[in-house]
Design a protein around this motif. Sequence first.
Motif, PDB file in Angstrom:
ATOM      1  N   PRO A  14      44.383  33.590  42.148  1.00  0.00           N
ATOM      2  CA  PRO A  14      44.182  34.368  42.430  1.00  0.00           C
ATOM      3  C   PRO A  14      44.882  34.552  44.001  1.00  0.00           C
ATOM      4  N   SER A  65      43.304  39.153  46.562  1.00  0.00           N
ATOM      5  CA  SER A  65      41.723  38.989  45.876  1.00  0.00           C
ATOM      6  C   SER A  65      40.310  38.186  46.770  1.00  0.00           C
ATOM      7  N   LYS A  83      42.663  31.958  50.237  1.00  0.00           N
ATOM      8  CA  LYS A  83      42.737  31.772  49.004  1.00  0.00           C
ATOM      9  C   LYS A  83      41.024  31.343  49.357  1.00  0.00           C
ATOM     10  N   ALA A 127      37.180  33.332  39.284  1.00  0.00           N
ATOM     11  CA  ALA A 127      36.809  34.646  39.801  1.00  0.00           C
ATOM     12  C   ALA A 127      35.236  34.907  39.459  1.00  0.00           C
ATOM     13  N   GLU A 137      44.294  44.485  37.249  1.00  0.00           N
ATOM     14  CA  GLU A 137      44.650  43.760  38.704  1.00  0.00           C
ATOM     15  C   GLU A 137      43.515  44.490  39.628  1.00  0.00           C
ATOM     16  N   ILE A 185      36.817  40.316  39.832  1.00  0.00           N
ATOM     17  CA  ILE A 185      38.080  39.864  40.498  1.00  0.00           C
ATOM     18  C   ILE A 185      38.434  38.564  41.011  1.00  0.00           C
ATOM     19  N   GLY A 186      39.991  38.226  40.492  1.00  0.00           N
ATOM     20  CA  GLY A 186      40.290  36.477  40.625  1.00  0.00           C
ATOM     21  C   GLY A 186      41.412  36.537  39.657  1.00  0.00           C
ATOM     22  N   ALA A 187      41.015  35.533  38.731  1.00  0.00           N
ATOM     23  CA  ALA A 187      42.211  34.965  37.474  1.00  0.00           C
ATOM     24  C   ALA A 187      42.101  36.308  36.491  1.00  0.00           C
TER      25      ALA A 187
END
Length: 332
Positions: free
Chosen positions: A2, A6, A52, A73, A113, A119-121
């Motif tokens: 991510p 994100s 991040k 995620a 996506e 939300i994340g990987a």
Amino acid sequence: MPEGHSVHRIARQFDRNFIGKQLRATSPQGRFAEGAAVLDGREAVSVQAVGKQMFLEVEGDVWLRVHLGLYGAWDFAGEILLDPTIASANGRMGQTNQRGTDLDTPILDDAGENSLSSIGAPRRARVHVRMSEQTQGLTDDGEQWPPPVVGQVRLRLMTDITVADLRGPTACVLQTPEEMLASVAKLGPDPLVGDPVTNEARFVQAVRKKPTVIALLLMDQSVVSGIGNVYRAEMLFRQRLNPHTPGRDVPEEIVRELWRDWVRLLAIGVETGQMMTMDDLDAEQYRAAMASRDDRHWVYRRAGLPCRICGTSIAMEEIGARKLYWCPRCQA
């Protein structure tokens, strides 16, 4: 992994759904049981993303630091209040694209996506539950509440109507205010945090004093926060910059343009949930790009395919243990 857009989207969802509310915290996996016990019953006070990493403040001067890393995620379920400044869960564009074309109909990303339920990987997102009145047991549409735990959930945070499940993070730790500030101090500038002029100056100074190649500097989170493999490749192509150029040899104006491009691209990523890096698309092309990652980038994941500008085969090499994509002619 991510990238910064994100994490900012995650922070905004936490701001809408958790801040000001009492948390119920558990660690279904068991690896964060002690930390969850500290969080349980406390009110969420504030949240911020820097690059991040996300920092969630709870009452009692306790901060939760989460770094999703390669595989992490957040999965959201329940009554999810969407942040009006970003796209909705199905990808609806509430504003305009880069050319100003109004796109007020849903645009679905085939890779998920832009999903707000996960939300994340990249992963197959669980469908979130919509409720009008919430009680323990079943929702008004017959779904179980709270939703059952699926897989290895490091941390589950709940309010009366919303659940956030954290899976696979690189870091999930509690910090004091001093430790939180020390963590942030180690990070490079983030366009969405702090003073814009100061941020640009910090980035320019950090890049131009180092002999390290620019492809590695853009991925160094102490130089600039939030840029990952996709944005790195695309930003270098957009400036037609050879990725092997030492930072100190990149002209100052190009370094500034890199920063300003990151400001633009991050804003688009936060709004749409997608790493859109191509410009000057008509409405049809833009819709296709929003729906499919293959139509969204100049060079990323296009090894062996012709450059969209000059036709030269896109090169791919390993640098810093990550794949780098670039055009040997446009970026010579």
